[in-house]
Design an enzyme around this catalytic site. Structure first.
Site, PDB file in Angstrom:
ATOM      1  N   ASP A 107      15.664   0.573  12.433  1.00 15.98           N
ATOM      2  CA  ASP A 107      14.531   0.686  13.352  1.00 15.98           C
ATOM      3  C   ASP A 107      14.934   1.094  14.770  1.00 15.98           C
ATOM      4  O   ASP A 107      14.096   1.585  15.524  1.00 15.98           O
ATOM      5  CB  ASP A 107      13.768  -0.641  13.402  1.00 15.98           C
ATOM      6  CG  ASP A 107      13.031  -0.916  12.093  1.00 15.98           C
ATOM      7  OD1 ASP A 107      13.011  -0.012  11.236  1.00 15.98           O
ATOM      8  OD2 ASP A 107      12.494  -2.018  11.925  1.00 15.98           O
ATOM      9  N   TYR A 142       5.796  -4.107  10.929  1.00 17.53           N
ATOM     10  CA  TYR A 142       6.515  -5.215  11.573  1.00 17.53           C
ATOM     11  C   TYR A 142       6.387  -5.161  13.096  1.00 17.53           C
ATOM     12  O   TYR A 142       6.317  -4.073  13.684  1.00 17.53           O
ATOM     13  CB  TYR A 142       8.001  -5.189  11.206  1.00 17.53           C
ATOM     14  CG  TYR A 142       8.400  -6.295  10.257  1.00 17.53           C
ATOM     15  CD1 TYR A 142       8.567  -7.600  10.703  1.00 17.53           C
ATOM     16  CD2 TYR A 142       8.605  -6.045   8.908  1.00 17.53           C
ATOM     17  CE1 TYR A 142       8.928  -8.617   9.835  1.00 17.53           C
ATOM     18  CE2 TYR A 142       8.969  -7.056   8.031  1.00 17.53           C
ATOM     19  CZ  TYR A 142       9.121  -8.343   8.497  1.00 17.53           C
ATOM     20  OH  TYR A 142       9.475  -9.350   7.636  1.00 17.53           O
TER      21      TYR A 142
END
Length: 660
Positions: free
Chosen positions: A302, A386
């Site tokens: 990420d 998320y």
């Protein structure tokens, strides 16, 4: 309330690029280079000057500024270094065979490309999808799992869900077993993977999973809690420089890492002493454990593949932080090279954190208490489903804590109707009718460039071991010098109280102890993946919890500069193969913090935060407890707060000194 954020000129070599500087850099590149029509700017960010330049800088000196530009044109990646002082491109390099991170624009455009692709629509219709306008698409990295023949393309692997209406939870109803590979250079679907419908009779989960306040019934017995600081905060802010109690630091930012700290120092009462030159979260990997082919490929970086700073939230006063807040805005570029300002990207405030220290003199009935207040500097990023909160806490006792809070919605898939928890084999949880959430992990790597007292350093591993005869209770904290990079590849051992210490080779405290800081692990987890797995190969930094390297200006990210679609081992695992010396040098510590997420029904539809952290504590850096000088705080009892006189400070010595 929030303090004002004023526009100001750059006054330090480590200040992030301003919006005006970003646009000036792009103007220089476009005036000096013959760019293609399809050019896209992936990053325009500060080219941070060497340590020596920063250390030599004095307030009022001219600030020499350079920018690093990463751009892509004609299916190739280029790096440019631009001098802002000379307004010229001083370096232009073609970087073959690499893929920059996925940009915001590519995410948005690829979603529309997938939704309107006729082959994808045909496959989605077999799963009960009728209104394609209600589909959401998340383009995941395809790294290591590109279809045969497409390895040299700039690809994403898109997964999708279908909403009931525009305001419903977008992640409640997965469109399972259907993947669209999008070429981001062409911005076209180039391959459809259809692994079959999980349940022909019920291809989509039947229920929504709403969580919005306007869609669920909220309770009425949860009373408002406020944080009030009538005298204002204890911190002072000058541009990007922050003073709080004995701490001084600079708040930085990069599109890749998000929040960065520079020049962190602590005043011991006699002088301001350096602790850290730079600190940030350098990389993260999120591998999934479900062996189902629809999910076993998932392994997102990420930070390196998405650039978490670009996915940061605009923080909202009163929700993400409480009390008196100071916000830092950040400037970043878009794909066309235009500057965009994200307001309130970083929030700073103080919060109470329970007891700091206390002692009761029971013989004379005297108590002294000090509350543990901490300075909180944070940002929150949303990476699709998320949400990650990155928090850095600075404490009055000279310690620092780095913490990640994970929330949002678990990545999910579809199971056949009627499947029960007894069928999951520990690989996933069933959280809603026909919805599963796979077991997965989050591994965050933090880069900690220490500069204890501006001196060379040594790195030690410390753990408990017994001493003395068998009949005695002797034990000690045994220190072992980590002389090389390979020796410093280590894992936690909480049963032995293991931690790591970095110390100055030139300064000592009043008692002859070398001045240092220790890295104290909290909970952690290693990856159980096989050595040949994608995560162990690509995210080499998960192989160990602790690493140390000699400082190198080119070694900044634990998985290397370009992890997107890179199937090789780069970064820490590659650099440390050289086994360089760590003795009496300028050393950098790297810590991999793992979160093991065995999902559960209680995590649905939105995950209560999972918290992971570690501590940096002074050990021998000071001659005593610096928080002894903190004054007592006024306190009130419930009885006093409801008294007709409006309440008074409690009368015992440990609160407000007894006589106030």
């Amino acid at each position: 309330m929030a303090t004002d954020v004023a526009e100001r000129a750059v006054d330090h070599p480590l200040d992030p690029l301003t919006a005006a500087e970003i646009e000036a850099v792009v103007e220089v590149v476009e005036s000096e280079r013959d760019l293609a029509a399809d050019v896209k700017y992936h990053n325009v960010m500060l080219d941070e000057p060497p340590k020596e330049t920063v250390k030599a800088f004095e307030p009022g000196d001219d600030v020499e500024r350079s920018a690093l530009v990463v751009l892509r044109q004609n299916r190739e990646t280029y790096e440019a270094t631009v001098s802002l002082a000379d307004r010229t491109v001083v370096d232009w390099t073609h970087v073959p065979g690499v893929q920059p991170a996925i940009t915001d624009e590519e995410v948005v455009r690829s979603e529309e490309v997938v939704r309107t692709d006729p082959d994808w629509q045909e496959a989605a219709a077999k799963r009960g999808v009728e209104n394609f306008d209600l589909v959401i698409v998340d383009p995941w990295p395809a790294s290591g799992f590109e279809p045969d023949g497409y390895e040299d393309r700039r690809l994403v692997r898109a997964i999708s869900w279908i909403r009931t209406d525009e305001t419903d939870n977008g992640y409640a109803r997965p469109i399972e077993g259907l993947f669209a590979f999008v070429d981001l250079d062409e911005m076209a679907v180039v391959h459809i993977e259809d692994d079959g419908v999980v349940d022909e009779g019920s291809p989509l989960p039947p229920e929504d999973a709403n969580y919005r306040a306007d869609k669920v019934e909220t309770r009425d017995d949860f009373e408002h809690l406020d944080v009030v600081q009538p005298d204002g905060p204890s911190f002072d802010v000058d541009g990007k420089e922050v003073d709080w109690l004995d701490w001084n630091l600079r708040v930085g930012w990069t599109p890749r890492e998000g929040l960065v700290f520079h020049d962190v120092s602590f005043d011991d009462g006699e002088e301001e002493r350096t602790v850290l030159h730079r600190a940030s979260a350098s990389e993260m990997a999120v591998p999934y454990g479900d062996s189902d082919p629809n999910h076993s490929w998932k392994d997102a970086f990420d930070i390196g593949e998405f650039h978490v700073g670009r996915m940061a939230n605009e923080l909202t006063e009163g929700c993400d932080c409480l009390g008196v807040m100071h916000y830092f805005d950040v400037a970043m570029n878009d794909a066309d090279g235009e500057a965009e300002t994200l307001p309130n990207a970083v929030c700073m405030h103080e919060e109470d954190d329970g007891l700091l220290w206390k002692h009761t003199e029971w013989r004379n009935e005297h108590t002294e208490v000090r509350r543990r207040r901490r300075l909180v500097i944070s940002f929150i990023a949303t990476v699709y489903n998320y949400d990650y909160g990155f928090y850095w806490y600075f404490y009055p006792d000279g310690s620092i804590e780095a913490e990640v809070r994970l929330t949002g919605i678990d990545s999910n898939g579809v199971v056949p109707a009627g499947e029960s928890a007894a069928d999951t084999h520990g690989e996933y949880a069933i959280v809603n009718p026909q919805v599963k959430t796979p077991i997965h992990q989050h591994h965050f790597n933090f880069r900690l460039d220490f500069d204890i007292d501006d001196a060379p350093s040594r790195v030690y591993e410390v753990q408990n071991e017994p001493v003395g005869s068998e009949r005695k209770n002797g034990f000690r904290a045994a220190e072992r010098l980590l002389e090389t990079e390979q020796q410093a590849r280590r894992n936690i051992d909480p049963l032995k109280g293991r931690y790591w210490r970095i110390e100055s080779t030139e300064t000592e405290n009043a008692y002859g102890r070398s001045c240092g800081y220790k890295l104290v692990p909290h909970s952690n987890v290693n990856s159980p993946a096989k050595p040949t797995s994608s995560v162990k190969r690509r995210a080499g930094f998960v192989q160990n919890n602790f690493w140390a390297t000699p400082h190198d200006e080119g070694e900044n990210y634990a998985a290397g500069d370009y992890p997107n679609q890179n199937d090789e081992t780069t970064g820490l695992a590659e650099w440390t193969e050289r086994d360089r010396s760590l003795v009496d040098g300028d050393n950098v510590l790297w810590y991999t913090l793992g979160v093991n997420h065995v999902t559960r029904a209680e995590d649905w539809p939105v995950l209560p935060v999972e918290i992971a952290s570690f501590h940096l504590k002074p050990e021998g850096f000071l001659d005593g407890n610096p928080s002894i000088s903190l004054p007592p705080e006024p306190c009130h009892t419930d009885h006093e707060l409801t008294a007709t006189d409006g309440g008074e400070a409690c009368g015992h010595d440990g609160c407000a000194g007894g006589d106030d």
